[in-house]
Scaffold this motif. Structure first.
Motif, PDB file in Angstrom:
ATOM      1  N   SER A  11      23.817  55.832  10.697  1.00 12.88           N
ATOM      2  CA  SER A  11      22.250  55.499  10.141  1.00 12.88           C
ATOM      3  C   SER A  11      22.648  54.630   8.940  1.00 12.88           C
ATOM      4  O   SER A  11      22.414  54.018   7.998  1.00 12.88           O
ATOM      5  N   ALA A  12      23.933  53.469   9.131  1.00 22.82           N
ATOM      6  CA  ALA A  12      24.010  52.622   8.276  1.00 22.82           C
ATOM      7  C   ALA A  12      22.689  51.187   8.262  1.00 22.82           C
ATOM      8  O   ALA A  12      22.186  50.754   6.341  1.00 22.82           O
ATOM      9  N   GLN A  13      22.604  51.170   8.966  1.00 22.90           N
ATOM     10  CA  GLN A  13      21.345  49.896   9.114  1.00 22.90           C
ATOM     11  C   GLN A  13      19.971  50.902   7.759  1.00 22.90           C
ATOM     12  O   GLN A  13      20.356  50.146   6.862  1.00 22.90           O
ATOM     13  N   PRO A  14      19.924  51.642   7.866  1.00 24.75           N
ATOM     14  CA  PRO A  14      18.176  52.172   7.172  1.00 24.75           C
ATOM     15  C   PRO A  14      19.135  52.589   6.127  1.00 24.75           C
ATOM     16  O   PRO A  14      18.002  52.182   4.554  1.00 24.75           O
ATOM     17  N   LEU A  15      20.200  53.021   5.738  1.00 21.27           N
ATOM     18  CA  LEU A  15      20.795  53.205   4.483  1.00 21.27           C
ATOM     19  C   LEU A  15      20.843  51.833   3.367  1.00 21.27           C
ATOM     20  O   LEU A  15      20.942  51.934   2.416  1.00 21.27           O
ATOM     21  N   TYR A  16      21.136  50.840   4.393  1.00 19.17           N
ATOM     22  CA  TYR A  16      21.509  49.443   3.921  1.00 19.17           C
ATOM     23  C   TYR A  16      19.824  49.392   2.824  1.00 19.17           C
ATOM     24  O   TYR A  16      19.679  48.567   2.537  1.00 19.17           O
ATOM     25  N   VAL A  17      19.168  49.052   4.232  1.00 11.56           N
ATOM     26  CA  VAL A  17      17.668  49.019   3.621  1.00 11.56           C
ATOM     27  C   VAL A  17      16.754  49.657   2.361  1.00 11.56           C
ATOM     28  O   VAL A  17      16.756  49.058   1.056  1.00 11.56           O
ATOM     29  N   LEU A  18      17.049  50.925   2.115  1.00 15.12           N
ATOM     30  CA  LEU A  18      16.918  51.839   0.914  1.00 15.12           C
ATOM     31  C   LEU A  18      17.759  51.411   0.345  1.00 15.12           C
ATOM     32  O   LEU A  18      17.292  51.336  -0.953  1.00 15.12           O
ATOM     33  N   LEU A  19      19.362  50.596   0.125  1.00 14.53           N
ATOM     34  CA  LEU A  19      19.958  50.576  -0.903  1.00 14.53           C
ATOM     35  C   LEU A  19      19.416  49.126  -1.238  1.00 14.53           C
ATOM     36  O   LEU A  19      19.689  49.289  -3.166  1.00 14.53           O
ATOM     37  N   GLY A  20      19.504  48.474  -0.871  1.00 13.34           N
ATOM     38  CA  GLY A  20      18.687  47.266  -1.083  1.00 13.34           C
ATOM     39  C   GLY A  20      17.720  46.822  -1.861  1.00 13.34           C
ATOM     40  O   GLY A  20      17.231  46.675  -2.684  1.00 13.34           O
ATOM     41  N   VAL A  21      16.537  47.730  -0.965  1.00 14.17           N
ATOM     42  CA  VAL A  21      15.316  48.081  -2.122  1.00 14.17           C
ATOM     43  C   VAL A  21      15.301  49.269  -3.216  1.00 14.17           C
ATOM     44  O   VAL A  21      14.990  48.634  -4.442  1.00 14.17           O
ATOM     45  N   ILE A  22      16.856  50.146  -3.341  1.00 11.19           N
ATOM     46  CA  ILE A  22      16.683  50.621  -4.855  1.00 11.19           C
ATOM     47  C   ILE A  22      17.552  49.654  -6.144  1.00 11.19           C
ATOM     48  O   ILE A  22      17.518  49.453  -7.552  1.00 11.19           O
ATOM     49  N   VAL A  23      18.123  48.318  -5.777  1.00 10.41           N
ATOM     50  CA  VAL A  23      18.778  47.815  -5.993  1.00 10.41           C
ATOM     51  C   VAL A  23      17.757  46.813  -7.009  1.00 10.41           C
ATOM     52  O   VAL A  23      17.480  46.433  -7.941  1.00 10.41           O
ATOM     53  N   LEU A  24      16.897  46.745  -5.767  1.00  9.78           N
ATOM     54  CA  LEU A  24      15.785  45.572  -6.162  1.00  9.78           C
ATOM     55  C   LEU A  24      14.674  45.900  -7.336  1.00  9.78           C
ATOM     56  O   LEU A  24      14.412  45.405  -8.841  1.00  9.78           O
ATOM     57  N   TRP A  25      14.656  47.568  -7.356  1.00  8.05           N
ATOM     58  CA  TRP A  25      13.484  48.160  -8.334  1.00  8.05           C
ATOM     59  C   TRP A  25      14.349  48.192  -9.645  1.00  8.05           C
ATOM     60  O   TRP A  25      13.878  48.081 -10.681  1.00  8.05           O
ATOM     61  N   TYR A  26      15.550  48.386  -9.470  1.00  7.16           N
ATOM     62  CA  TYR A  26      16.011  48.558 -10.995  1.00  7.16           C
ATOM     63  C   TYR A  26      16.956  48.012 -10.928  1.00  7.16           C
ATOM     64  O   TYR A  26      16.835  47.446 -12.736  1.00  7.16           O
ATOM     65  N   GLY A  27      16.623  46.433 -10.593  1.00 10.50           N
ATOM     66  CA  GLY A  27      17.027  45.128 -11.370  1.00 10.50           C
ATOM     67  C   GLY A  27      15.648  44.676 -11.723  1.00 10.50           C
ATOM     68  O   GLY A  27      16.061  44.303 -13.158  1.00 10.50           O
ATOM     69  N   TYR A  28      14.726  44.894 -11.463  1.00  9.45           N
ATOM     70  CA  TYR A  28      13.265  44.732 -11.993  1.00  9.45           C
ATOM     71  C   TYR A  28      13.778  45.803 -13.681  1.00  9.45           C
ATOM     72  O   TYR A  28      12.813  45.188 -14.372  1.00  9.45           O
ATOM     73  N   ARG A  29      13.883  47.070 -13.047  1.00 12.83           N
ATOM     74  CA  ARG A  29      13.533  48.168 -14.528  1.00 12.83           C
ATOM     75  C   ARG A  29      14.433  47.215 -15.140  1.00 12.83           C
ATOM     76  O   ARG A  29      14.675  47.600 -16.814  1.00 12.83           O
ATOM     77  N   PHE A  30      15.584  47.219 -14.867  1.00 11.98           N
ATOM     78  CA  PHE A  30      16.777  46.019 -16.557  1.00 11.98           C
ATOM     79  C   PHE A  30      16.469  45.285 -16.805  1.00 11.98           C
ATOM     80  O   PHE A  30      15.786  45.117 -18.393  1.00 11.98           O
ATOM     81  N   LEU A  31      15.512  44.809 -16.162  1.00  3.15           N
ATOM     82  CA  LEU A  31      15.383  43.151 -16.477  1.00  3.15           C
ATOM     83  C   LEU A  31      13.645  43.137 -17.246  1.00  3.15           C
ATOM     84  O   LEU A  31      13.385  43.262 -18.152  1.00  3.15           O
ATOM     85  N   GLN A  32      12.655  44.404 -17.585  1.00  3.10           N
ATOM     86  CA  GLN A  32      11.826  44.617 -18.070  1.00  3.10           C
ATOM     87  C   GLN A  32      12.346  45.737 -18.785  1.00  3.10           C
ATOM     88  O   GLN A  32      11.657  45.114 -20.383  1.00  3.10           O
ATOM     89  N   ALA A  33      13.180  46.419 -19.315  1.00  2.00           N
ATOM     90  CA  ALA A  33      13.749  46.835 -20.448  1.00  2.00           C
ATOM     91  C   ALA A  33      14.441  46.121 -21.411  1.00  2.00           C
ATOM     92  O   ALA A  33      13.976  46.552 -22.746  1.00  2.00           O
ATOM     93  N   ARG A  34      14.710  45.440 -20.979  1.00  2.00           N
ATOM     94  CA  ARG A  34      15.647  44.277 -21.574  1.00  2.00           C
ATOM     95  C   ARG A  34      14.598  43.116 -22.219  1.00  2.00           C
ATOM     96  O   ARG A  34      14.674  43.288 -23.783  1.00  2.00           O
ATOM     97  N   ARG A  35      13.363  42.873 -21.762  1.00  2.00           N
ATOM     98  CA  ARG A  35      12.553  42.414 -22.282  1.00  2.00           C
ATOM     99  C   ARG A  35      11.719  43.182 -23.277  1.00  2.00           C
ATOM    100  O   ARG A  35      11.302  42.784 -24.558  1.00  2.00           O
ATOM    101  N   GLU A  36      11.608  44.585 -23.026  1.00  2.00           N
ATOM    102  CA  GLU A  36      10.989  45.031 -24.172  1.00  2.00           C
ATOM    103  C   GLU A  36      11.906  45.641 -25.061  1.00  2.00           C
ATOM    104  O   GLU A  36      11.592  45.813 -26.051  1.00  2.00           O
TER     105      GLU A  36
END
Length: 272
Positions: A11-36
């Motif tokens: 299950s490594a391939q779907p886990l990589y995709v899921l973890l990549g989505v998590i990193v991108l989403w929380y990266g966006y949340r990090f930048l948004q919180a920093r701007r706020e």
């Protein structure tokens, strides 16, 4: 435990995709919180933005650690477990082919029959005896238990570097004497090397041969102590005076734990 690692690898391939989505989403949340936080005028809003920023950063770090864990499982754990599983399969096949011990009972021969015919002893050997005596060819001594379907040897067709012991597919569980040939023009040295699960994919020198030999003889020793159980490549390399590799012979050996001592078969006494 082995099934867990295989499940992670599967299950490594779907886990990589899921973890990549998590990193991108929380990266966006990090930048948004920093701007706020930079745009807030109230202390409470800044605290909430800082907390959201910390949570996003923590989640990103955890996701990266999980990615590193999956990479380690795929590159290190799974290949070792697959080799161990293949070795277990081969050992089971060899065990299934083992011959079972039976009771050994040698009957005592009876007294000779006085009425039996006397056979001609033949002409004794002498100067005038026209008899040719054939000398039997010595049977080679077995080198040990050979595991079937071992990977093929490499380079052993060159007479300058050949291995007789260990043989390809041999199971090694105690120190053995290495036999073979090692020679070339302007010979300087030969090396006995091993590569397998314990050597991190590199050849380790186990011993060095300082004198050349063109006949099969003892050229060194190898002890499996300290090596993990598994399949290893065992190689003889010959070098000339310029340090160039001129010949090599690679076989595959199976390092095992010392087998349990089998129970000896009782031998019936004479006349029983």
């Amino acid at each position: 435990m082995r099934e867990i690692f295989f499940a992670l690898d599967w299950s490594a391939q779907p886990l990589y995709v899921l973890l990549g989505v998590i990193v991108l989403w929380y990266g966006y949340r990090f930048l948004q919180a920093r701007r706020e936080r930079s745009m807030s005028y109230f202390e409470l809003e800044r605290d909430l933005a800082s907390r959201s920023q910390s949570n996003a950063l923590t989640t990103i770090i955890i996701a990266i650690q999980v990615v590193i864990l999956l990479v380690g499982v795929q590159l290190r754990a799974v290949p070792f477990l697959e080799a161990e599983r293949d070795l277990d399969t081969v050992e089971a096949a060899v065990a299934a082919e083992d011959v079972q011990d039976i009771d050994f009972d040698t009957p005592t021969p009876g007294p000779p029959d006085p009425d039996a015919a006397v056979f001609d002893q033949g002409t004794p050997l002498g100067i005038e005896a026209d008899i040719i005596v054939l000398t039997p060819t010595l049977t080679p001594t077995p080198v040990g238990t050979i595991v079937p379907n071992a990977p093929p040897v490499e380079g052993c067709e060159d007479e300058r570097a050949r291995l007789e012991v260990p043989a390809n597919g041999q199971r090694v569980f105690q120190p053995i004497v290495v036999r073979g040939t090692a020679f070339t023009s302007n010979f300087t040295e030969a090396k006995l090397e091993i590569n397998g699960p314990e050597t991190n994919g590199q050849y380790w020198v186990t011993s060095t041969v300082d004198s050349e030999t063109q006949q099969v003889t003892d050229i060194g020793q190898f002890s499996p102590a300290g090596y993990e159980v598994g399949i290893y490549e065992f190689r003889l390399t010959v070098f000339d005076i310029t340090g160039q590799l001129v010949a090599s012979c690679k076989v595959n050996i199976y390092i095992n734990d010392i087998p349990r001592t089998p129970t000896s078969t009782p031998i019936a006494g004479s006349g029983q």
